[in-house]
Design a protein around this motif. Structure first.
Motif, mmCIF file in Angstrom:
data_model
loop_
_atom_site.group_PDB
_atom_site.id
_atom_site.type_symbol
_atom_site.label_atom_id
_atom_site.label_comp_id
_atom_site.label_asym_id
_atom_site.label_seq_id
_atom_site.Cartn_x
_atom_site.Cartn_y
_atom_site.Cartn_z
ATOM 1 N N LYS A 122 41.405 20.342 -15.112
ATOM 2 C CA LYS A 122 41.132 21.673 -15.072
ATOM 3 C C LYS A 122 39.849 22.101 -15.423
ATOM 4 N N VAL A 123 39.024 22.721 -14.759
ATOM 5 C CA VAL A 123 37.636 23.161 -15.174
ATOM 6 C C VAL A 123 37.487 24.378 -15.915
ATOM 7 N N VAL A 124 37.091 24.124 -17.149
ATOM 8 C CA VAL A 124 37.031 25.251 -18.265
ATOM 9 C C VAL A 124 35.525 25.877 -17.935
ATOM 10 N N ARG A 125 35.502 27.264 -17.607
ATOM 11 C CA ARG A 125 34.422 27.836 -17.271
ATOM 12 C C ARG A 125 33.959 28.883 -18.443
ATOM 13 N N VAL A 126 32.825 28.685 -18.802
ATOM 14 C CA VAL A 126 32.295 29.188 -20.062
ATOM 15 C C VAL A 126 31.842 30.576 -19.689
ATOM 16 N N PRO A 170 36.731 30.309 -22.495
ATOM 17 C CA PRO A 170 35.960 30.525 -23.847
ATOM 18 C C PRO A 170 34.613 30.660 -23.899
ATOM 19 N N MET A 171 33.866 31.269 -24.932
ATOM 20 C CA MET A 171 32.601 31.405 -24.908
ATOM 21 C C MET A 171 31.961 30.007 -25.382
ATOM 22 N N ALA A 172 30.637 29.844 -24.979
ATOM 23 C CA ALA A 172 30.051 28.623 -25.398
ATOM 24 C C ALA A 172 30.270 28.361 -26.880
ATOM 25 N N ASN A 173 30.917 26.884 -27.013
ATOM 26 C CA ASN A 173 31.026 26.415 -28.166
ATOM 27 C C ASN A 173 32.403 27.041 -29.067
ATOM 28 N N GLU A 174 32.961 27.882 -28.238
ATOM 29 C CA GLU A 174 34.307 28.470 -28.801
ATOM 30 C C GLU A 174 35.331 27.371 -28.781
ATOM 31 N N VAL A 175 36.129 27.321 -29.892
ATOM 32 C CA VAL A 175 37.357 26.480 -29.847
ATOM 33 C C VAL A 175 38.399 26.917 -28.829
ATOM 34 N N ARG A 177 36.169 22.267 -27.262
ATOM 35 C CA ARG A 177 35.166 23.129 -26.906
ATOM 36 C C ARG A 177 34.079 22.680 -26.102
ATOM 37 N N THR A 178 33.223 23.540 -25.448
ATOM 38 C CA THR A 178 32.231 23.088 -24.602
ATOM 39 C C THR A 178 30.969 24.219 -24.435
ATOM 40 N N SER A 179 30.031 23.823 -24.333
ATOM 41 C CA SER A 179 28.666 24.566 -24.112
ATOM 42 C C SER A 179 28.555 24.925 -22.879
ATOM 43 N N ALA A 180 29.147 24.434 -21.774
ATOM 44 C CA ALA A 180 28.766 24.460 -20.283
ATOM 45 C C ALA A 180 30.189 24.362 -19.666
ATOM 46 N N ASP A 181 30.274 24.831 -18.451
ATOM 47 C CA ASP A 181 31.522 24.519 -17.479
ATOM 48 C C ASP A 181 31.728 22.961 -17.410
ATOM 49 N N GLY A 213 33.163 29.205 -33.694
ATOM 50 C CA GLY A 213 32.287 28.065 -33.271
ATOM 51 C C GLY A 213 31.202 28.756 -32.009
ATOM 52 N N ALA A 214 31.665 30.032 -31.638
ATOM 53 C CA ALA A 214 30.821 30.703 -30.808
ATOM 54 C C ALA A 214 29.619 31.310 -31.394
ATOM 55 N N ALA A 215 28.405 31.340 -31.011
ATOM 56 C CA ALA A 215 27.152 32.025 -31.908
ATOM 57 C C ALA A 215 27.189 33.558 -31.661
ATOM 58 N N PRO A 216 26.814 33.976 -32.861
ATOM 59 C CA PRO A 216 26.599 35.402 -32.939
ATOM 60 C C PRO A 216 25.711 36.037 -31.856
ATOM 61 N N THR A 217 26.078 37.284 -31.327
ATOM 62 C CA THR A 217 25.296 37.874 -30.255
ATOM 63 C C THR A 217 24.965 39.526 -30.442
#
Length: 239
Positions: free
Chosen positions: A128-132, A47-52, A99-103, A221-225
């Motif tokens: 399980k490690v969720v990698r952003v 997932p992207m940072a903070n993406e559900v 959700r997570t903002s980092a691994d 939840g992921a920010a725009p870019t």
């Protein structure tokens, strides 16, 4: 002016693109997938940072019982914190979201429970490690020289791909592009993370120098870019 012309070409794609997907709220999974017992599956896998993200799986016990999605709080102390609680269905399937903002490391934990007079031990899935995933938007143009009444193609490529995510294209005659207002055109990502736009300049736009910028809007939840800006010139065709 160029911006006025492009705004007049905005179609119902803008309305569609404003319907960004909402946060996952389901707490149980349909009992259709033949998952291995006591193993969790993350979707999307990166997932992207903070993406559900969804956490699905099936317990080895075929009855309803509490389940918790937990995140490793301290590696040194091996302490965990609960981020979502739900109940498995009667077949043991569960559906959680986080959700997570980092691994970060996650697991699913089902506490010890009594069912029909029998005590069932706790269940802990493998960690399980969720990698952003780092998100990026790239803007390309078919040509940096545009001619009146000849379509010019602008493509936005986003990674990671999120089909249906709103994609905005901004166009301005100023190098300062305001991305908080109405875009020149709007679309949504396809299965490859791509959105394609077409501009057809008018004859009264000859001589304009255009600045273009693409933006992937907020998503679950992921920010725009935004992309880097590109420039194009509208010129008269050679006689």
């Amino acid at each position: 002016m160029f911006v006025c012309h492009t705004l007049s070409r905005l179609t119902t794609a803008l309305a569609v693109s404003l319907m960004a997907a909402g946060t996952l709220v389901a707490t149980t999974a349909p009992a259709t997938a033949a998952w291995s017992p006591n193993v969790m599956v993350i979707s999307p896998a990166a997932p992207m940072a903070n993406e559900v993200f969804a956490t699905k799986g099936r317990l080895s016990t075929a009855f309803e019982r509490p389940v918790k999605l937990q995140r490793l709080k301290s590696y040194r102390d091996q302490t965990w914190e609960t981020v979502h609680t739900a109940v498995s269905d009667s077949a043991g399937y569960f559906y959680l979201s986080g959700r997570t903002s980092a691994d970060r490391s996650f697991r699913v934990y089902a506490p010890t429970v009594k069912h029909k007079g029998r005590t069932y031990a706790r269940i802990v899935t493998p960690t399980k490690v969720v990698r952003v995933a780092v998100q990026k938007v790239t803007l390309t143009v078919s040509s940096k020289v545009w001619f009146p009444y000849q379509p010019a193609t602008v493509t936005l490529q986003a990674t990671p791909a999120r089909p249906g995510r709103a994609m905005y294209l901004f166009a301005s005659t100023s190098s300062h592009i305001d991305t908080t207002g109405m875009p020149a055109q709007a679309s949504t990502q396809d299965s490859r993370g791509r959105a394609t736009f077409t501009f057809t300049p008018d004859s009264d736009e000859v001589g304009l120098h255009i600045f273009l910028l693409g933006k992937a809007m907020a998503w679950d939840g992921a920010a725009p870019t935004s992309s880097a800006a590109l420039e194009a010139d509208i010129v008269a065709p050679k006689p």
